[in-house]
Design a protein around this motif. Structure first.
Motif, PDB file in Angstrom:
ATOM      1  N   VAL A 103      33.361  21.320  50.106  1.00 25.11           N
ATOM      2  CA  VAL A 103      33.690  21.389  48.931  1.00 25.11           C
ATOM      3  C   VAL A 103      32.916  21.991  47.902  1.00 25.11           C
ATOM      4  CG1 VAL A 103      34.652  19.777  47.038  1.00 25.11           C
ATOM      5  CG2 VAL A 103      35.288  19.250  49.209  1.00 25.11           C
ATOM      6  N   SER A 104      31.782  21.643  48.019  1.00 25.82           N
ATOM      7  CA  SER A 104      30.589  22.116  47.077  1.00 25.82           C
ATOM      8  C   SER A 104      30.683  23.774  47.207  1.00 25.82           C
ATOM      9  CB  SER A 104      29.343  21.603  47.468  1.00 25.82           C
ATOM     10  OG  SER A 104      28.437  22.415  46.847  1.00 25.82           O
ATOM     11  N   GLY A 105      30.841  24.165  48.544  1.00 16.69           N
ATOM     12  CA  GLY A 105      31.132  25.706  48.655  1.00 16.69           C
ATOM     13  C   GLY A 105      32.097  26.422  48.132  1.00 16.69           C
ATOM     14  N   LEU A 106      33.180  25.496  47.980  1.00 17.13           N
ATOM     15  CA  LEU A 106      34.558  26.039  47.674  1.00 17.13           C
ATOM     16  C   LEU A 106      34.300  26.357  45.935  1.00 17.13           C
ATOM     17  CD1 LEU A 106      37.363  23.956  49.356  1.00 17.13           C
ATOM     18  CD2 LEU A 106      37.035  26.428  49.574  1.00 17.13           C
ATOM     19  N   LEU A 107      33.758  25.476  45.315  1.00 17.96           N
ATOM     20  CA  LEU A 107      33.462  25.346  43.988  1.00 17.96           C
ATOM     21  C   LEU A 107      32.512  26.399  43.596  1.00 17.96           C
ATOM     22  CD1 LEU A 107      34.428  21.980  42.855  1.00 17.96           C
ATOM     23  CD2 LEU A 107      35.991  23.717  42.686  1.00 17.96           C
ATOM     24  N   THR A 108      31.721  26.398  44.253  1.00 22.23           N
ATOM     25  CA  THR A 108      30.245  27.120  43.914  1.00 22.23           C
ATOM     26  C   THR A 108      30.583  28.729  44.283  1.00 22.23           C
ATOM     27  OG1 THR A 108      28.742  25.487  44.543  1.00 22.23           O
ATOM     28  CG2 THR A 108      27.834  27.757  44.588  1.00 22.23           C
ATOM     29  N   LEU A 109      31.314  29.184  45.543  1.00 26.82           N
ATOM     30  CA  LEU A 109      31.177  30.505  46.067  1.00 26.82           C
ATOM     31  C   LEU A 109      32.721  30.935  45.809  1.00 26.82           C
ATOM     32  CD1 LEU A 109      28.547  30.954  48.766  1.00 26.82           C
ATOM     33  CD2 LEU A 109      28.440  31.453  46.303  1.00 26.82           C
ATOM     34  N   ALA A 110      33.702  30.234  46.467  1.00 26.35           N
ATOM     35  CA  ALA A 110      35.096  30.676  46.679  1.00 26.35           C
ATOM     36  C   ALA A 110      35.733  30.654  45.636  1.00 26.35           C
ATOM     37  CB  ALA A 110      35.681  29.535  47.737  1.00 26.35           C
ATOM     38  N   GLU A 111      35.885  30.001  44.610  1.00 25.03           N
ATOM     39  CA  GLU A 111      36.404  29.773  43.418  1.00 25.03           C
ATOM     40  C   GLU A 111      36.202  31.110  42.447  1.00 25.03           C
ATOM     41  OE1 GLU A 111      38.208  27.101  39.580  1.00 25.03           O
ATOM     42  OE2 GLU A 111      36.400  26.370  40.964  1.00 25.03           O
ATOM     43  N   PRO A 112      34.900  31.138  41.979  1.00 29.29           N
ATOM     44  CA  PRO A 112      34.740  32.725  41.283  1.00 29.29           C
ATOM     45  C   PRO A 112      35.039  33.941  42.019  1.00 29.29           C
ATOM     46  CG  PRO A 112      32.776  31.342  42.004  1.00 29.29           C
ATOM     47  CD  PRO A 112      33.555  30.170  42.336  1.00 29.29           C
ATOM     48  N   LEU A 113      34.738  33.818  43.167  1.00 30.67           N
ATOM     49  CA  LEU A 113      35.155  35.096  44.106  1.00 30.67           C
ATOM     50  C   LEU A 113      36.709  35.305  43.964  1.00 30.67           C
ATOM     51  CD1 LEU A 113      34.202  37.329  46.170  1.00 30.67           C
ATOM     52  CD2 LEU A 113      34.865  35.518  47.916  1.00 30.67           C
ATOM     53  N   LEU A 114      37.645  34.276  44.242  1.00 26.71           N
ATOM     54  CA  LEU A 114      38.784  34.498  44.213  1.00 26.71           C
ATOM     55  C   LEU A 114      39.161  34.854  42.804  1.00 26.71           C
ATOM     56  CD1 LEU A 114      39.904  31.502  46.882  1.00 26.71           C
ATOM     57  CD2 LEU A 114      40.007  33.940  47.320  1.00 26.71           C
ATOM     58  N   ARG A 115      38.801  34.209  41.817  1.00 34.04           N
ATOM     59  CA  ARG A 115      39.260  34.453  40.496  1.00 34.04           C
ATOM     60  C   ARG A 115      39.032  36.099  40.152  1.00 34.04           C
ATOM     61  NH1 ARG A 115      40.627  29.814  37.187  1.00 34.04           N
ATOM     62  NH2 ARG A 115      40.296  31.143  35.408  1.00 34.04           N
ATOM     63  N   ALA A 116      37.857  36.352  40.434  1.00 35.51           N
ATOM     64  CA  ALA A 116      37.575  37.853  40.221  1.00 35.51           C
ATOM     65  C   ALA A 116      38.408  38.799  41.147  1.00 35.51           C
ATOM     66  CB  ALA A 116      36.142  38.024  40.332  1.00 35.51           C
ATOM     67  N   LEU A 117      38.587  38.525  42.288  1.00 39.69           N
ATOM     68  CA  LEU A 117      39.597  39.400  43.139  1.00 39.69           C
ATOM     69  C   LEU A 117      40.850  39.437  42.720  1.00 39.69           C
ATOM     70  CD1 LEU A 117      38.347  38.351  46.616  1.00 39.69           C
ATOM     71  CD2 LEU A 117      38.021  40.666  45.769  1.00 39.69           C
ATOM     72  N   ALA A 118      41.208  38.366  42.068  1.00 41.28           N
ATOM     73  CA  ALA A 118      42.560  38.064  41.679  1.00 41.28           C
ATOM     74  C   ALA A 118      42.870  38.681  40.274  1.00 41.28           C
ATOM     75  CB  ALA A 118      43.012  36.772  41.468  1.00 41.28           C
ATOM     76  N   GLY A 119      41.617  39.099  39.401  1.00 40.53           N
ATOM     77  CA  GLY A 119      41.838  39.690  38.156  1.00 40.53           C
ATOM     78  C   GLY A 119      41.775  38.760  37.110  1.00 40.53           C
ATOM     79  N   ARG A 120      41.377  37.556  37.475  1.00 35.82           N
ATOM     80  CA  ARG A 120      41.659  36.363  36.374  1.00 35.82           C
ATOM     81  C   ARG A 120      40.133  36.041  35.752  1.00 35.82           C
ATOM     82  NH1 ARG A 120      43.870  30.785  38.625  1.00 35.82           N
ATOM     83  NH2 ARG A 120      43.942  30.476  36.576  1.00 35.82           N
ATOM     84  N   ARG A 121      40.110  35.665  34.415  1.00 32.69           N
ATOM     85  CA  ARG A 121      38.776  35.323  33.956  1.00 32.69           C
ATOM     86  C   ARG A 121      38.059  34.472  34.549  1.00 32.69           C
ATOM     87  NH1 ARG A 121      42.373  37.024  29.861  1.00 32.69           N
ATOM     88  NH2 ARG A 121      43.141  34.408  29.645  1.00 32.69           N
ATOM     89  N   PRO A 122      36.688  34.196  34.428  1.00 28.78           N
ATOM     90  CA  PRO A 122      35.991  32.974  34.820  1.00 28.78           C
ATOM     91  C   PRO A 122      36.405  31.869  33.909  1.00 28.78           C
ATOM     92  CG  PRO A 122      34.592  34.704  34.211  1.00 28.78           C
ATOM     93  CD  PRO A 122      35.759  35.276  33.954  1.00 28.78           C
ATOM     94  N   ARG A 123      36.511  30.703  34.819  1.00 24.90           N
ATOM     95  CA  ARG A 123      36.968  29.404  33.992  1.00 24.90           C
ATOM     96  C   ARG A 123      36.101  29.165  32.952  1.00 24.90           C
ATOM     97  NH1 ARG A 123      40.636  25.933  35.787  1.00 24.90           N
ATOM     98  NH2 ARG A 123      40.713  26.658  37.954  1.00 24.90           N
ATOM     99  N   PRO A 124      36.700  28.731  31.605  1.00 28.92           N
ATOM    100  CA  PRO A 124      35.694  28.318  30.602  1.00 28.92           C
ATOM    101  C   PRO A 124      34.714  27.033  31.196  1.00 28.92           C
ATOM    102  CG  PRO A 124      38.069  28.596  29.891  1.00 28.92           C
ATOM    103  CD  PRO A 124      37.965  28.625  31.303  1.00 28.92           C
TER     104      PRO A 124
END
Length: 445
Positions: A347-368
């Motif tokens: 879970v730590s890895g999901l929130l540390t690496l996977a989430e920001p990577l996927l947001r950027a790949l999808a063209g979404r802004r970083p979460r505030p």
């Protein structure tokens, strides 16, 4: 809850200077006990690891497609949403009531009403009133619309119970937008409200960035797929969790596979890493340096570039991020996120690496980013950041028990993870909060 003013997240390409800075910060943040204490990896700081993941995703040229409105939900606009015409496209009544012309009292036009979707009525004569429904076209020469509850009838005459202002309760043509106006810029997330706006503006399809494709590879011989744990074997807790979690993060999960630790499993891992059609491969376990930890050797054989090789965070220290492909003959750029095998560490890895990577790949802004004061003291690691499951109350983040690397009991009851700095936090100290996707709404699916 208060906003974090220093919430900037790095974007752009992963330059040599960026990589050099990553390595320098990783060296500074390493456990002073030396490389042997952390498995020999140069661990990046937690914040730098997240920034590296964002940069990695932002450096990939995004794909686009044109899809019907319902299929665009949760994706990001690849082109601006421009007004195709005036909205509304005609003068319309904002209320049920009476369209009137000139001063009152007014003579009621007999046997006729203006209804939504009907032909435009004949123009009103001065001193005339016509019953009208919300959304109906306004007759020419109308002075105002009088709400039903603000009027009274006396035979063939209509009287107003309060003063009538010119133009009241009339939505004029182009009130919301004029043809060609920018409604939303490219990069906007397609929410249900955006679908409604697009439909109102006359769109049947939208050009969007598709969801990143993800393949999940669960590694290990010790995993059971059913029944209670027994004889040194444990249940596979990650397969049921990772697919839905990544979907909520905005990914399209195209496959979930289990691979063993034997030579056949290693060969299958190499084949998957080098031949996957996914944008991101997510592996579980095998990221440390034990006798059956095969991820690093497989990545080396695949010619991958390690962007993050260990993170100074607990749990989840041996997580990693690698880039594959992109060179001539190697196919498009893909990424691999290596999650630790312990559930909360994953879970730590999901929130540390996977989430920001996927947001950027999808063209979404970083979460505030935002912070919340913690209720009670929270112990910290001597050198690393800790991610601790918390419940969010109206005023505080309340740490939960059962937050060991192999435990899911705490995070299953949590709203978020709190980012605890080295050496811990005192009661009332403001900590950064990482919302869990189902608690914060996540992506629309």
């Amino acid at each position: 809850m208060t906003a974090d003013p220093g919430a900037g997240t790095g974007t752009g390409t992963d330059s040599d200077a960026d990589r050099a800075l990553d390595q320098a910060l990783a060296l500074v943040s390493r456990d002073p006990r030396g490389p042997a204490a952390d498995g020999g990896h140069l661990a990046a700081t937690w914040l730098r690891a997240r920034e590296s993941a964002t940069r990695a995703g932002s450096a990939v040229r995004g794909r686009t497609h044109r899809v019907p409105l319902p299929a665009a939900l949760g994706e990001v606009l690849a082109a601006s949403l421009d007004a195709l015409g005036d909205l509304p496209s005609f003068d319309t009544s904002a209320m049920d009531g009476w369209a009137v012309a000139g001063p009152g009292p007014w003579t009621i036009r007999p046997g006729e009403s203006a209804l939504a979707g009907s032909e435009r009525p004949a123009p009103l004569a001065d001193g005339e009133a016509l019953r009208i429904a919300t959304g109906a076209r306004i007759p020419a020469d109308t002075t105002a619309v009088i709400r039903s509850e603000h009027s009274r009838e006396a035979g063939t005459l209509l009287y107003a119970d309060r003063p009538v202002a010119t133009g009241q309760d009339i939505r004029p043509r182009g009130q919301e937008c004029r043809s060609g106006d920018l409604l939303l810029p490219a990069g906007s997330l397609v929410t249900p409200a955006v679908l409604g706006l697009a439909a109102a503006a006359g769109y049947d399809e939208l050009t969007t960035r598709p969801r990143p494709r993800v393949e999940i590879l669960v590694l290990g011989d010790e995993l059971l797929t059913e029944g209670p744990p027994h004889d040194g074997l444990i249940r596979d807790a990650l397969s049921p969790m990772l697919g839905p979690w990544l979907t909520r993060l905005g990914a399209e999960v195209i496959a979930v596979r289990r691979l063993g630790d034997d030579p056949a499993g290693v060969a299958a891992l190499l084949a998957a890493v080098t031949g996957s059609s996914a944008d991101v491969v997510v592996t579980t376990g095998g990221t440390a340096s034990g006798p059956v930890d095969h991820v690093h050797p497989v990545l080396a054989e695949a010619g991958a570039e390690l962007l993050v090789d260990g993170v100074s965070v607990r749990p989840g220290h041996p997580m990693l991020l690698a880039r594959l492909g992109g060179a001539p003959g190697q196919g498009p750029v893909r990424h691999l996120v290596g999650l630790p095998g312990n559930p909360l560490a994953a879970v730590s890895g999901l929130l540390t690496l996977a989430e920001p990577l996927l947001r950027a790949l999808a063209g979404r802004r970083p979460r505030p980013r935002y912070v919340v004061p913690v209720e009670g003291d929270v112990p910290g690691h001597p050198h690393d950041t800790r991610l601790v499951p918390v419940l969010l109350t109206e005023d505080h983040a309340v740490p939960l028990r059962y937050n060991g690397p192999a435990m899911l009991r705490g995070v299953a009851a949590a709203d978020a993870l709190a980012v605890v700095p080295p050496h811990g936090a005192r009661s009332g100290q403001e900590l950064e909060i990482l919302d869990l996707p189902w608690a914060s709404g996540g992506c629309f699916t």
